[in-house]
Design a protein around this motif. Structure first.
Motif, PDB file in Angstrom:
ATOM      1  N   TRP A 108      54.717  42.514  51.187  1.00 59.35           N
ATOM      2  CA  TRP A 108      54.897  43.568  50.133  1.00 59.35           C
ATOM      3  C   TRP A 108      55.205  44.810  51.164  1.00 59.35           C
ATOM      4  O   TRP A 108      55.220  44.991  52.247  1.00 59.35           O
ATOM      5  N   GLU A 109      55.384  45.928  50.326  1.00 58.96           N
ATOM      6  CA  GLU A 109      55.819  47.216  51.028  1.00 58.96           C
ATOM      7  C   GLU A 109      54.811  48.271  50.332  1.00 58.96           C
ATOM      8  O   GLU A 109      54.364  48.223  49.217  1.00 58.96           O
ATOM      9  N   ALA A 110      54.345  49.116  51.156  1.00 50.25           N
ATOM     10  CA  ALA A 110      53.622  50.270  51.030  1.00 50.25           C
ATOM     11  C   ALA A 110      54.408  51.225  50.309  1.00 50.25           C
ATOM     12  O   ALA A 110      55.593  51.730  50.583  1.00 50.25           O
ATOM     13  N   PRO A 111      53.958  52.205  49.210  1.00 51.18           N
ATOM     14  CA  PRO A 111      54.634  53.110  48.763  1.00 51.18           C
ATOM     15  C   PRO A 111      54.887  54.307  49.699  1.00 51.18           C
ATOM     16  O   PRO A 111      53.995  54.479  50.542  1.00 51.18           O
ATOM     17  N   ALA A 112      56.067  54.884  49.532  1.00 55.88           N
ATOM     18  CA  ALA A 112      56.244  56.089  50.581  1.00 55.88           C
ATOM     19  C   ALA A 112      55.411  56.989  50.112  1.00 55.88           C
ATOM     20  O   ALA A 112      55.027  57.525  49.035  1.00 55.88           O
ATOM     21  N   GLY A 113      54.760  57.863  51.357  1.00 51.25           N
ATOM     22  CA  GLY A 113      53.825  58.725  51.128  1.00 51.25           C
ATOM     23  C   GLY A 113      52.476  58.567  50.673  1.00 51.25           C
ATOM     24  O   GLY A 113      51.722  59.346  50.423  1.00 51.25           O
ATOM     25  N   GLY A 114      52.168  57.141  51.023  1.00 53.07           N
ATOM     26  CA  GLY A 114      50.874  57.022  50.715  1.00 53.07           C
ATOM     27  C   GLY A 114      50.570  56.199  49.228  1.00 53.07           C
ATOM     28  O   GLY A 114      51.537  56.013  48.523  1.00 53.07           O
ATOM     29  N   GLY A 115      49.661  56.190  48.764  1.00 54.39           N
ATOM     30  CA  GLY A 115      49.195  55.736  47.360  1.00 54.39           C
ATOM     31  C   GLY A 115      48.815  54.284  47.795  1.00 54.39           C
ATOM     32  O   GLY A 115      48.658  53.600  48.854  1.00 54.39           O
ATOM     33  N   SER A 116      48.306  53.806  46.459  1.00 55.75           N
ATOM     34  CA  SER A 116      47.809  52.416  46.504  1.00 55.75           C
ATOM     35  C   SER A 116      48.739  51.345  46.574  1.00 55.75           C
ATOM     36  O   SER A 116      49.797  51.666  45.701  1.00 55.75           O
ATOM     37  N   GLU A 117      48.631  50.563  47.275  1.00 52.95           N
ATOM     38  CA  GLU A 117      49.649  49.197  47.391  1.00 52.95           C
ATOM     39  C   GLU A 117      49.099  48.179  46.593  1.00 52.95           C
ATOM     40  O   GLU A 117      50.246  47.472  45.783  1.00 52.95           O
ATOM     41  N   THR A 118      48.032  47.793  46.302  1.00 51.26           N
ATOM     42  CA  THR A 118      47.810  47.021  45.519  1.00 51.26           C
ATOM     43  C   THR A 118      46.594  47.422  44.894  1.00 51.26           C
ATOM     44  O   THR A 118      45.551  47.991  45.261  1.00 51.26           O
ATOM     45  N   GLU A 119      46.605  46.801  43.472  1.00 53.24           N
ATOM     46  CA  GLU A 119      45.299  47.433  42.656  1.00 53.24           C
ATOM     47  C   GLU A 119      44.927  46.064  42.199  1.00 53.24           C
ATOM     48  O   GLU A 119      45.541  45.032  41.477  1.00 53.24           O
ATOM     49  N   TRP A 120      43.582  45.584  42.377  1.00 60.55           N
ATOM     50  CA  TRP A 120      42.780  44.671  42.174  1.00 60.55           C
ATOM     51  C   TRP A 120      42.035  44.638  40.847  1.00 60.55           C
ATOM     52  O   TRP A 120      41.363  45.462  40.327  1.00 60.55           O
ATOM     53  N   GLY A 121      42.019  43.490  39.827  1.00 58.40           N
ATOM     54  CA  GLY A 121      41.514  43.158  38.726  1.00 58.40           C
ATOM     55  C   GLY A 121      40.445  42.325  38.983  1.00 58.40           C
ATOM     56  O   GLY A 121      39.640  42.044  39.966  1.00 58.40           O
ATOM     57  N   ALA A 122      40.089  41.592  37.749  1.00 57.07           N
ATOM     58  CA  ALA A 122      38.904  40.736  37.605  1.00 57.07           C
ATOM     59  C   ALA A 122      39.273  39.178  38.461  1.00 57.07           C
ATOM     60  O   ALA A 122      40.483  38.980  38.610  1.00 57.07           O
ATOM     61  N   LEU A 123      38.386  38.701  38.776  1.00 54.29           N
ATOM     62  CA  LEU A 123      38.323  37.401  39.493  1.00 54.29           C
ATOM     63  C   LEU A 123      38.982  36.387  38.404  1.00 54.29           C
ATOM     64  O   LEU A 123      38.711  36.411  37.027  1.00 54.29           O
ATOM     65  N   VAL A 124      39.836  35.644  38.854  1.00 59.06           N
ATOM     66  CA  VAL A 124      40.478  34.504  37.973  1.00 59.06           C
ATOM     67  C   VAL A 124      39.347  33.534  37.680  1.00 59.06           C
ATOM     68  O   VAL A 124      38.630  32.786  38.541  1.00 59.06           O
ATOM     69  N   THR A 125      39.114  33.282  36.229  1.00 58.32           N
ATOM     70  CA  THR A 125      37.951  32.316  35.890  1.00 58.32           C
ATOM     71  C   THR A 125      38.515  31.067  35.957  1.00 58.32           C
ATOM     72  O   THR A 125      39.613  30.689  36.091  1.00 58.32           O
ATOM     73  N   ASP A 126      37.438  29.994  36.260  1.00 62.58           N
ATOM     74  CA  ASP A 126      37.780  28.747  36.217  1.00 62.58           C
ATOM     75  C   ASP A 126      38.591  28.173  34.974  1.00 62.58           C
ATOM     76  O   ASP A 126      39.624  27.417  35.092  1.00 62.58           O
ATOM     77  N   GLU A 127      38.408  28.760  33.796  1.00 59.83           N
ATOM     78  CA  GLU A 127      39.157  28.463  32.517  1.00 59.83           C
ATOM     79  C   GLU A 127      40.638  28.719  32.688  1.00 59.83           C
ATOM     80  O   GLU A 127      41.599  27.906  32.516  1.00 59.83           O
ATOM     81  N   GLU A 128      40.957  30.013  33.452  1.00 59.60           N
ATOM     82  CA  GLU A 128      42.344  30.551  33.609  1.00 59.60           C
ATOM     83  C   GLU A 128      42.761  29.511  34.664  1.00 59.60           C
ATOM     84  O   GLU A 128      44.026  29.094  34.454  1.00 59.60           O
ATOM     85  N   TYR A 129      42.136  29.185  35.908  1.00 62.00           N
ATOM     86  CA  TYR A 129      42.691  28.303  36.827  1.00 62.00           C
ATOM     87  C   TYR A 129      42.847  26.985  36.221  1.00 62.00           C
ATOM     88  O   TYR A 129      43.989  26.392  36.597  1.00 62.00           O
ATOM     89  N   GLU A 130      42.117  26.390  35.404  1.00 58.53           N
ATOM     90  CA  GLU A 130      42.122  25.023  35.121  1.00 58.53           C
ATOM     91  C   GLU A 130      43.083  24.930  33.888  1.00 58.53           C
ATOM     92  O   GLU A 130      43.195  23.723  33.386  1.00 58.53           O
ATOM     93  N   SER A 131      43.751  26.083  33.568  1.00 57.14           N
ATOM     94  CA  SER A 131      44.688  25.969  32.157  1.00 57.14           C
ATOM     95  C   SER A 131      46.236  25.600  32.669  1.00 57.14           C
ATOM     96  O   SER A 131      46.899  25.512  31.978  1.00 57.14           O
ATOM     97  N   ARG A 132      46.280  25.195  33.908  1.00 56.22           N
ATOM     98  CA  ARG A 132      47.529  24.711  34.643  1.00 56.22           C
ATOM     99  C   ARG A 132      48.122  23.696  33.692  1.00 56.22           C
ATOM    100  O   ARG A 132      47.312  22.771  33.255  1.00 56.22           O
ATOM    101  N   ALA A 133      49.262  23.471  33.683  1.00 60.79           N
ATOM    102  CA  ALA A 133      49.896  22.252  32.982  1.00 60.79           C
ATOM    103  C   ALA A 133      50.169  21.104  33.646  1.00 60.79           C
ATOM    104  O   ALA A 133      50.102  21.020  34.996  1.00 60.79           O
TER     105      ALA A 133
END
Length: 133
Positions: A108-133
């Protein structure tokens, strides 16, 4: 030509990863180069939290089998040789399949002039992870 100093392998933090994962910083551009490249190694079932990148991210699987999902989309399998691009601002997660290790290059690239590269949210729940097809 310049050989860059190698940083030590880092255990991925529990605040942004479920399960065991480690990463190596391959490149952290400075000056006009804003490119970031990490090698990330996931144990079976390990995955990162929901996150998004200001300028998008490309993931290239080098070994094993993994899973990736964009918010609102289906969980998709990844295998060695697959390359997946997530556009700027798209919430997503990626990690190893339940019974396989997986290694990928995260780019990935960092934004020019600084700023946040990555914004983190909630952990992936087991239910979300196990919803795979």
């Amino acid at each position: 030509m310049e050989f860059l100093d190698k940083e030590p392998t880092v255990k991925a933090p529990a605040e942004t990863f479920t399960g065991d994962a480690w990463f190596d910083v391959v490149h952290r551009g400075t000056g006009e180069s804003r490119m970031r490249v990490n090698v990330v190694r996931f144990a079976p079932g390990a995955r990162n939290a929901w996150h998004r990148h200001a300028l998008g991210q490309t993931v290239h699987v080098t070994e094993g089998r993994g899973l990736i999902q964009a918010r609102g989309g289906e969980v998709r399998p990844m295998r060695a040789g697959d390359t997946v691009y997530t556009p700027p601002g798209e919430w997503h997660w990626h990690g190893a399949a339940p019974e396989h290790f997986m290694t990928h290059l995260a780019m990935w690239e960092a934004p020019a002039g600084g700023g946040s590269e990555t914004e983190w949210g909630a952990l992936v729940t087991d239910e979300e992870y196990e919803s795979r097809a």
